[in-house]
Design an enzyme around this catalytic site. Structure first.
Site, PDB file in Angstrom:
ATOM      1  N   GLU A   1      37.153  40.277  37.917  1.00 34.54           N
ATOM      2  CA  GLU A   1      36.320  41.457  37.574  1.00 34.54           C
ATOM      3  C   GLU A   1      37.141  42.736  37.552  1.00 34.54           C
ATOM      4  O   GLU A   1      36.655  43.804  37.913  1.00 34.54           O
ATOM      5  CB  GLU A   1      35.132  41.591  38.544  1.00 34.54           C
ATOM      6  CG  GLU A   1      34.291  40.348  38.745  1.00 34.54           C
ATOM      7  CD  GLU A   1      33.812  39.732  37.440  1.00 34.54           C
ATOM      8  OE1 GLU A   1      33.817  40.413  36.413  1.00 34.54           O
ATOM      9  OE2 GLU A   1      33.471  38.536  37.460  1.00 34.54           O
ATOM     10  N   GLY A   2      38.366  42.638  37.102  1.00 31.77           N
ATOM     11  CA  GLY A   2      39.221  43.821  37.003  1.00 31.77           C
ATOM     12  C   GLY A   2      40.147  43.902  38.189  1.00 31.77           C
ATOM     13  O   GLY A   2      39.712  44.200  39.307  1.00 31.77           O
TER      14      GLY A   2
END
Lengths: 598, 598
Positions: free
Chosen positions: A441-442
């Protein structure tokens, strides 16, 4: 020892640190009561302990396997998923007219913590399914919603987010998957996606992939990306059984941890094109997907907090049982051994874990309360403020729990020493599971650039100003409650951050490469200050409630106060050297040349 | 990419950072030459690349198994062991009249780095065997040496250190294994040992265990411990085949990493008593064993440095190959992707790894040069000084590389992102392997207490004074070479450490529990300053050699200088807040009560 976040801790966070009961005044929750909230938490805890926790090790050892083009997961995944779904945890936050229970986001996220603490590898399918369904709820056409939403809410279908591709990594502008429009309004998708969690499994009848792709002849970069719903199984005609869509499982990725969740490579369109439907507007796919990404980023924070908390609880239980040596002041070798927990360094390892785990969970639930306010607060200004504050905090909520959750799980191993390094205890698995949270997620670097390059400068710095004002307001309250020293220290750190931010954002205009070169450090400073703020509030609540509290509660409050003190003595002072580094616009990394490495 | 420490880096460390060629002036090494040293390094590198590196993953996946009461390890362990032994790496440091080559310790440790970087799980059997043989060389009777030494030197026997027991952990005073004297002068041992690395395997004909035990009726505590040699196989009578001693493999421990090395539970004396012989003097066993422990602690430092270095090299190779996104200043989505290494945060992750890995290896080889001086320096005062300096540095040499090696391997994963979390790359295994180094041979807390509670106060602080003087001398040299800013910063940090030490050692006299409560932080400050000192020296060498260097060498020197600058800008400033915490005699952890945890 409980394998889920303790009842008392969740009670403290929801009803003392946050004022979750106040939500009952809002029309959306008028039918509810604190009893309903508590029953929700209890149900999650029971299911987590019965259906999730016993299979933590099995999920690690019995990795998903690739069988005839399909992913097979360990048997306990299915019953756990169904128990979670049947209890309504996939759609309890939906409106009643959607088939939901209209439960507040913050209560549900708190309840979900039980699953994450017990077995994140099974629980993450739910997190993804909820996010994918929310995306469909927000942007889907009525026809698409009619077809898929109910099944995603009751657990017949699962959901995924399919963004990353083999050649592109974090740079979404470079994705190549193509969507070709068809005469009937649908699309055919062609391309490959990688690192797709839950991209295949054998416990739901269908999987709804939310896929980023480029419509044929779309503009280059992020402005040409659209969002599509691509199911694993297509509806059959006239009520007939469904048929496989052209989405092939190209392979499974073998991870260091988090193994109960499949990580997949998916091929779209190897046999004529995967059927998909546009969700939302053409070329607005990335903006739409950010709803799910932001939800998932908060979800990662919660999961990181829960894995850290589990490690804390496990290592505490061991430290209380295990006799080991004597204190330095004891010179009598015949005196009985003391328990591990009596040693100062073990206490440090436990206290720091408490700080990281409980601080992370408090931060995340605070973020969930902002999400709640953004959607259900009666005042428009409060809704706007909540949205703005959540916007700027999201990279911090994703990153601080992940980074310090890893530190925390490292400390949990250290409490056990050699035993912690063996697979006889769950600590080493938690350490491996936790490590993913700094990546998915980043990755951390992405979050730092998002925070400094976008969030603190957006709307001319309005979100940052709001954050600063909010912290100052809470500092004043803490001062009144007798925590003047800590409030002052936080104020100084915040001033330092503000001044540092001014230097960096000024430079951002003409030299973004330099301004963003140390954005990961900026993220860390911001996170530490946010965590200090969260701990100050927990300390304030504890200080006010301590007098007259029952013995058991008083101990819990004293623990909160000691953890707060630890944070202000051990963690917050580190921001000074970091701010100095940032203010100097340090070029050490930027100036390093490729040829100068080994 | 090489799987071993690069030739140029070892050349720099041995011949520029250290003056290893000067050893050729000493009588013990008069027959040698730099060519011999270099050939030794080259041989190790060749064997490591051929026999060790290819089996890194196999050693992880094919964990030792318990078969009919014996440990079976993967097949490649045997040929790797024999190649290492046949090349003389187990006994090349022995005197010629012992059958050795009289090679200097520092050259051999540098050579061994190849095995550790390539596959630590196979190589650690050698580290233990060398240490056990050294113990026998120092303290064994001529008869015992005659019986075992040659076979330990040529690899027919392996060796172990057997200290820890199931109920005692790090507190050696509580060990219970008993030795009963026999009429023939031997002993029979009874008891159980745990976490014994290499305690069983199937590639040597015998294993020589160096065992701590308590002679019947010995005093309690550490003063009643003696050292015994207990072989797995006893000599047969009159040249007949050996017979199994009463040492049973009670079980194998299943670890998170480092799996090619067996970790065993051994039972002594379940069938009448394990035959053993006293090594050294009665009740002096712990003091004797400290020779091996100290060697092993330096060994752990070297291994940690090598695992960090491997992760650095692997992640650098990936970062140079992999295209990924664009720089923040680039607004054209159609421009080509840059390589990962072009991104500032990736450079930070690589530069920090360089700092940790190369700094660790330099620190460890410096420690080995002290070991060398302690034994072979022509001047008695220099020998005494080397011994003293090594004494105080040993806990740092064990801990700093382990702690920051773990940080380094964490960063290596982060460079690769999701790929780094998969088993398609060795980073995740290196991360798991590395984690043991903070635990074995004395966990971090033990090293901190050893440093602050023993080493800096021994001989009225003489070792600390010597350390301070040595650093100041090297600071002056660095200043002259144009590194005045860094030299000044190191001086300030050292003054801070000196003042902090005075406060702590003063308190040690009347309140050791408080004085030692934060000893792990003290260890970290000390380590950071020691690493700064090591980096300053590397920087000085590079600064002086840069002018007139060939292009390739100039790049290497520029990298050293940039790594030094990074250390002084990013790492050293953190000591200030840590010293303030220590000087305040912070009680946060000490005052935390068991009941206040969850």
């Amino acid at each position: 020892m409980t394998t889920t976040i303790s009842e008392r801790e969740l009670e403290f966070l929801l009803y003392e640190f946050l004022d979750t009961e106040a939500l009952l005044q809002r029309p959306r929750y008028a039918e509810h009561s604190r009893e309903v909230f508590d029953a929700t938490l209890a149900t999650a805890r029971r299911i987590a302990e019965e259906r999730f926790a016993p299979y933590l090790r099995q999920g690690d050892e019995q990795e998903p396997s690739f069988v005839d083009g399909r992913a097979e997961v360990m048997a306990p995944n299915g019953p756990a998923w169904r128990a979670l779904a049947e209890a309504g945890f996939l759609n309890a936050h939906w409106d009643a007219d959607e088939g939901g229970l209209q439960l507040p986001e913050v209560v549900l996220r708190a309840a979900m913590s039980a699953f994450y603490a017990a077995n994140v590898g099974i629980a993450s399918y739910a997190m993804l399914t909820i996010g994918a369904a929310n995306l469909l709820r927000t942007f889907g056409t009525p026809a698409l919603k009619d077809r898929y939403l109910e099944a995603m809410g009751d657990g017949r279908h699962a959901g995924t987010m399919a963004l990353t591709e083999p050649g592109q990594g974090s740079a979404l502008g470079d994705i190549k998957t193509t969507a070709v429009p068809q005469a009937d309004g649908s699309y055919r998708l062609f391309g490959q996606k990688m690192f797709i969690s839950g991209g295949d499994q054998n416990f739901t009848g269908n999987i709804v992939h939310m896929v980023l792709a480029r419509i044929q002849d779309a503009p280059a970069g992020v402005k040409g990306i659209s969002l599509f719903l691509v199911p694993k199984v297509l509806p059959g005609e006239q009520g007939a059984a469904g048929v496989r869509n052209d989405v092939a499982l190209a392979g499974l990725l073998h991870k260091m941890g988090w193994r109960a969740t499949t990580s997949t490579v998916l091929s779209f369109g190897e046999a004529g094109g995967a059927v998909g439907w546009l969700v939302g507007r053409e070329h607005q796919g990335l903006a739409h997907m950010f709803q799910m990404m932001n939800e998932a980023r908060i979800g990662v924070g919660v999961m990181a907090a829960c894995i850290a908390w589990r490690g804390y609880a496990e290592s505490l239980a061991y430290a209380r049982e295990r006799p080991q040596g004597r204190l330095p002041s004891c010179k009598d070798p015949l005196s009985p051994q003391v328990k591990l927990v009596a040693h100062a360094d073990v206490r440090r390892l436990l206290l720091a874990q408490k700080v990281y785990a409980e601080g992370s969970l408090a931060l995340c639930l605070y973020a969930c309360s902002l999400f709640e306010d953004q959607h259900s607060h009666p005042q428009p200004q409060a809704r706007a403020d909540a949205r703005r504050l959540l916007d700027v905090l999201t990279p911090v909520v994703k990153s601080w729990p992940a980074r310090y959750g890893a530190t925390s799980n490292d400390m949990a191993i250290q409490v056990l020493g050699g035993a912690g390094y063996t697979r006889d205890y769950p600590l080493e698995q938690l350490y491996r599971d936790q490590r993913l949270n700094m990546i998915h997620e980043g990755a951390e670097a992405i979050q730092g650039i998002d925070l400094l390059g976008r969030k603190v400068v957006m709307d001319d710095g309005a979100a940052l100003r709001l954050f600063v004002e909010t912290v100052h307001r809470d500092r004043a309250l803490a001062s009144e409650a007798g925590l003047a020293d800590e409030a002052a220290a936080l104020g100084a750190a915040l001033d330092c951050l503000t001044a540092t931010t001014a230097v960096l954002t000024e430079r951002l205009r003409n030299d973004p490469d330099l301004a963003l070169a140390n954005a990961t450090v900026y993220l860390d400073v911001f996170g530490r200050i946010a965590a200090g703020w969260i701990w100050l509030q927990q300390g304030r609540v504890a200080a006010l409630a301590l007098e007259g509290a029952s013995a058991g509660r008083a101990d819990h409050y004293r623990g909160k106060l000691q953890a707060m003190r630890y944070f202000f003595r051990w963690e917050l002072p580190q921001t000074q050297a970091q701010c100095e580094l940032l203010t100097r616009l340090d070029r050490s990394a930027l100036d390093m040349q490729d040829d100068w490495f080994v």
